[in-house]
Write a protein that holds these residues in place. Structure first.
Motif, PDB file in Angstrom:
ATOM      1  N   GLN A  44      36.025  59.981   3.860  1.00 27.80           N
ATOM      2  CA  GLN A  44      37.355  60.003   3.252  1.00 27.80           C
ATOM      3  C   GLN A  44      37.457  61.076   2.169  1.00 27.80           C
ATOM      4  O   GLN A  44      38.464  61.778   2.065  1.00 27.80           O
ATOM      5  CB  GLN A  44      37.693  58.633   2.650  1.00 27.80           C
ATOM      6  CG  GLN A  44      37.858  57.539   3.674  1.00 27.80           C
ATOM      7  CD  GLN A  44      39.031  57.776   4.584  1.00 27.80           C
ATOM      8  OE1 GLN A  44      40.144  58.049   4.134  1.00 27.80           O
ATOM      9  NE2 GLN A  44      38.803  57.696   5.875  1.00 27.80           N
ATOM     10  N   ALA A  48      39.843  64.398   2.307  1.00 28.61           N
ATOM     11  CA  ALA A  48      40.799  64.660   1.233  1.00 28.61           C
ATOM     12  C   ALA A  48      40.480  65.944   0.481  1.00 28.61           C
ATOM     13  O   ALA A  48      41.221  66.330  -0.425  1.00 28.61           O
ATOM     14  CB  ALA A  48      40.822  63.485   0.258  1.00 28.61           C
ATOM     15  N   ALA A  85      39.144  53.896  -4.275  1.00 30.12           N
ATOM     16  CA  ALA A  85      40.343  53.942  -3.432  1.00 30.12           C
ATOM     17  C   ALA A  85      41.479  54.648  -4.156  1.00 30.12           C
ATOM     18  O   ALA A  85      42.188  55.472  -3.566  1.00 30.12           O
ATOM     19  CB  ALA A  85      40.759  52.529  -3.028  1.00 30.12           C
ATOM     20  N   ARG A  89      43.235  57.999  -3.069  1.00 27.42           N
ATOM     21  CA  ARG A  89      44.623  57.721  -2.682  1.00 27.42           C
ATOM     22  C   ARG A  89      44.694  57.038  -1.323  1.00 27.42           C
ATOM     23  O   ARG A  89      45.484  57.418  -0.462  1.00 27.42           O
ATOM     24  CB  ARG A  89      45.478  58.980  -2.712  1.00 27.42           C
ATOM     25  CG  ARG A  89      45.642  59.517  -4.102  1.00 27.42           C
ATOM     26  CD  ARG A  89      46.485  60.769  -4.123  1.00 27.42           C
ATOM     27  NE  ARG A  89      46.556  61.270  -5.453  1.00 27.42           N
ATOM     28  CZ  ARG A  89      47.690  61.380  -6.137  1.00 27.42           C
ATOM     29  NH1 ARG A  89      48.814  61.031  -5.600  1.00 27.42           N
ATOM     30  NH2 ARG A  89      47.677  61.844  -7.351  1.00 27.42           N
ATOM     31  N   VAL A  90      43.822  56.056  -1.149  1.00 31.15           N
ATOM     32  CA  VAL A  90      43.859  55.208   0.038  1.00 31.15           C
ATOM     33  C   VAL A  90      43.990  53.766  -0.435  1.00 31.15           C
ATOM     34  O   VAL A  90      43.741  53.465  -1.600  1.00 31.15           O
ATOM     35  CB  VAL A  90      42.593  55.356   0.930  1.00 31.15           C
ATOM     36  CG1 VAL A  90      42.454  56.777   1.441  1.00 31.15           C
ATOM     37  CG2 VAL A  90      41.343  54.909   0.216  1.00 31.15           C
ATOM     38  N   SER A  91      44.339  52.911   0.466  1.00 26.02           N
ATOM     39  CA  SER A  91      44.476  51.501   0.130  1.00 26.02           C
ATOM     40  C   SER A  91      43.104  50.906  -0.182  1.00 26.02           C
ATOM     41  O   SER A  91      42.143  51.138   0.551  1.00 26.02           O
ATOM     42  CB  SER A  91      45.107  50.765   1.304  1.00 26.02           C
ATOM     43  OG  SER A  91      44.961  49.385   1.155  1.00 26.02           O
ATOM     44  N   VAL A  94      41.581  48.919   2.678  1.00 29.89           N
ATOM     45  CA  VAL A  94      40.804  49.635   3.691  1.00 29.89           C
ATOM     46  C   VAL A  94      39.326  49.652   3.299  1.00 29.89           C
ATOM     47  O   VAL A  94      38.448  49.385   4.121  1.00 29.89           O
ATOM     48  CB  VAL A  94      41.339  51.081   3.873  1.00 29.89           C
ATOM     49  CG1 VAL A  94      40.411  51.909   4.743  1.00 29.89           C
ATOM     50  CG2 VAL A  94      42.742  51.066   4.446  1.00 29.89           C
ATOM     51  N   GLU A 122      48.229  49.627  -6.287  1.00 29.08           N
ATOM     52  CA  GLU A 122      47.420  48.849  -5.348  1.00 29.08           C
ATOM     53  C   GLU A 122      47.569  47.348  -5.576  1.00 29.08           C
ATOM     54  O   GLU A 122      47.660  46.581  -4.622  1.00 29.08           O
ATOM     55  CB  GLU A 122      45.947  49.242  -5.452  1.00 29.08           C
ATOM     56  CG  GLU A 122      45.647  50.607  -4.880  1.00 29.08           C
ATOM     57  CD  GLU A 122      46.015  50.747  -3.410  1.00 29.08           C
ATOM     58  OE1 GLU A 122      45.708  49.840  -2.624  1.00 29.08           O
ATOM     59  OE2 GLU A 122      46.613  51.763  -3.053  1.00 29.08           O
TER      60      GLU A 122
END
Length: 168
Positions: A44, A48, A85, A89-91, A94, A122
């Motif tokens: 990830q 990114a 996270a 900038r991801v949930s 996840v 979040e």
């Protein structure tokens, strides 16, 4: 001439060997989970185009600690995962699923929209999803097929009347 071992000594060795085997298996499972989440975080981060140093700073962890996470040497806590996270900038959901803290939930357009939303943080996303899930569970329990037929509900006696008419 060496002393012959007794059966109890052999039994103790077998038990300690079995315990060591179980301990080794548990260590391998934890290591595998840590490695899986670490590899996922690395993928990830690279997708990114964020350096390890940048992500460490964004997540509020040390560069060496993040490196250990990515190499599978450490399994991060839920709090550290939430910070990572946020930095990616991801949930956080996840990462929690990937780390084994949460079960994989079925996808839905509503869930996907909430997770993709950038106007809320979040924690707010998690609260919305919990409310959504509770509504889905409630509606599933009260499906029309499970509801009593009108004729059946008319046949149910009124409990207040029944209780008042009982003999003492």
């Amino acid at each position: 001439m060496p002393a012959k071992s007794t059966n109890s000594d052999d039994g103790d060795r077998e038990l300690s060997g079995a315990a060591a085997g179980a301990s080794d298996l548990a260590a391998r499972v934890v290591s595998s989970a840590a490695h899986d989440i670490g590899g996922f975080i690395r993928a990830q981060r690279e997708a990114a185009q964020v350096s390890m140093r940048q992500l460490a700073q964004l997540a509020g962890v040390s560069n060496p600690y993040l490196s250990q996470i990515e190499r599978g040497l450490r399994k991060p806590s839920a709090d550290v995962l939430a910070q990572i996270a946020k930095g990616l900038r991801v949930s956080s959901e996840v990462l929690y699923v990937q780390a084994g803290y949460l079960e994989q939930r079925p996808h839905s357009p509503i869930r996907d929209a909430v997770l993709a939303e950038t106007a809320i943080n979040e924690r707010q996303k998690q609260v919305l999803l919990e409310i959504y899930d509770s509504f889905c569970r409630e509606n599933e329990l009260s499906r029309p097929a499970a509801a009593p037929d009108f004729a059946e509900s008319a046949a149910i006696p009124d409990t207040e009347t029944s209780l008042g008419e009982q003999d003492d």
